[in-house]
Write an enzyme that holds these catalytic residues in place. Structure first.
Site, PDB file in Angstrom:
ATOM      1  N   GLU A 178       0.831  -1.214   0.000  1.00 12.17           N
ATOM      2  CA  GLU A 178       0.000   0.000   0.000  1.00 12.17           C
ATOM      3  C   GLU A 178       0.863   1.261   0.000  1.00 12.17           C
ATOM      4  OE1 GLU A 178      -3.430   0.066  -0.285  1.00 12.17           O
ATOM      5  OE2 GLU A 178      -3.151  -2.070  -0.676  1.00 12.17           O
TER       6      GLU A 178
ATOM      7  N   TRP B 276      -2.509  -6.169  -8.111  1.00 11.09           N
ATOM      8  CA  TRP B 276      -3.317  -7.381  -8.271  1.00 11.09           C
ATOM      9  C   TRP B 276      -4.766  -6.941  -8.459  1.00 11.09           C
ATOM     10  CZ3 TRP B 276      -1.846 -12.728  -7.412  1.00 11.09           C
ATOM     11  CH2 TRP B 276      -2.929 -13.618  -7.509  1.00 11.09           C
ATOM     12  N   GLU B 277      -5.370  -7.326  -9.566  1.00 10.44           N
ATOM     13  CA  GLU B 277      -6.701  -6.832  -9.906  1.00 10.44           C
ATOM     14  C   GLU B 277      -7.791  -7.459  -9.039  1.00 10.44           C
ATOM     15  OE1 GLU B 277      -8.918  -4.527 -10.574  1.00 10.44           O
ATOM     16  OE2 GLU B 277      -7.565  -4.193 -12.261  1.00 10.44           O
TER      17      GLU B 277
ATOM     18  N   ASP C 149      -0.257  -1.595  -4.775  1.00  8.74           N
ATOM     19  CA  ASP C 149      -0.445  -2.749  -3.897  1.00  8.74           C
ATOM     20  C   ASP C 149       0.849  -3.176  -3.224  1.00  8.74           C
ATOM     21  OD1 ASP C 149      -3.154  -2.873  -4.434  1.00  8.74           O
ATOM     22  OD2 ASP C 149      -2.928  -4.324  -6.070  1.00  8.74           O
TER      23      ASP C 149
END
Length: 202
Positions: free
Chosen positions: A79, A108-109, A94
């Site tokens: 983050e 990461w979707e 991410d």
């Protein structure tokens, strides 16, 4: 968890041949392959149910979190706020790791196809502005998509836009899109919970 395909969108300069990229690539592959369902099974098996109806199918956020925890254990930061010099500052990356004063990021979707476009645009812009040295977007194949929360971004839907991003003129950097897929499906495993609750998938 299987890796089905890797599409190189940006592959410029010396970084793609560097030891740093080899180490980063190894971390990413290890993180993906480490994801298991059910936990401790040694493979990744989805509950055999379409995600098209409300309350059905498998969640996606716990899968992402398992990958992120594995990257974090290898020294990645999670983050990470990154300002890629847009009018409106985008959300945090991410996972990131520093490479000679620049960042490499992994996304990461867990959102829809519009979210996938934003993720690629954010990373491409960061590379163009010399803020990022590279990035990877991980998202499901169309086959895996069928068992997940409805309308998750997937590799097939994004692929028509690859030529647009490949046309970018970049001196140094790497941008890749990785398609991942389950090892199998079964009615004998639990659904992966939706949201962030539930057991860790690692």
């Amino acid at each position: 968890m299987k890796i089905i395909e890797t599409e190189l969108i940006i592959n410029a300069g010396g970084f793609p041949q560097s030891k740093e990229w080899q180490n980063i690539h190894r971390d990413i592959l290890n993180a993906i392959h480490s994801i298991e369902w059910p936990p401790g099974s040694g493979s990744f098996t989805l509950y055999d149910e379409s995600g098209k109806k409300r309350g059905q199918g498998n969640g996606v956020k716990p899968i992402k979190e398992a990958c992120m925890k594995k990257l974090q254990s290898s020294g990645w930061r999670l983050e990470t706020p990154v300002d890629v010099a847009t009018v409106r500052r985008p959300g945090p990356m991410d996972a990131t790791i520093e490479v000679n004063g620049r960042l490499f990021c992994v996304e990461w979707e867990t959102g829809n196809i519009s979210s996938s476009h934003r993720a690629v645009n954010k990373m491409a812009l960061g590379i163009l502005k010399d803020i990022l040295i590279g990035g990877v977007l991980i998202l499901p194949t169309r086959k895996m998509y069928n068992y997940l929360t409805d309308r998750i971004g997937n590799f097939l839907e994004l692929s028509p836009y690859f030529p647009l991003w490949k046309s970018l003129q970049v001196d140094e950097g790497l941008l890749a899109i990785i398609a991942i897929e389950h090892d199998g499906v079964s009615k004998d495993v639990e659904r992966i919970p939706k949201g962030t609750d539930g057991r860790a998938i690692i």
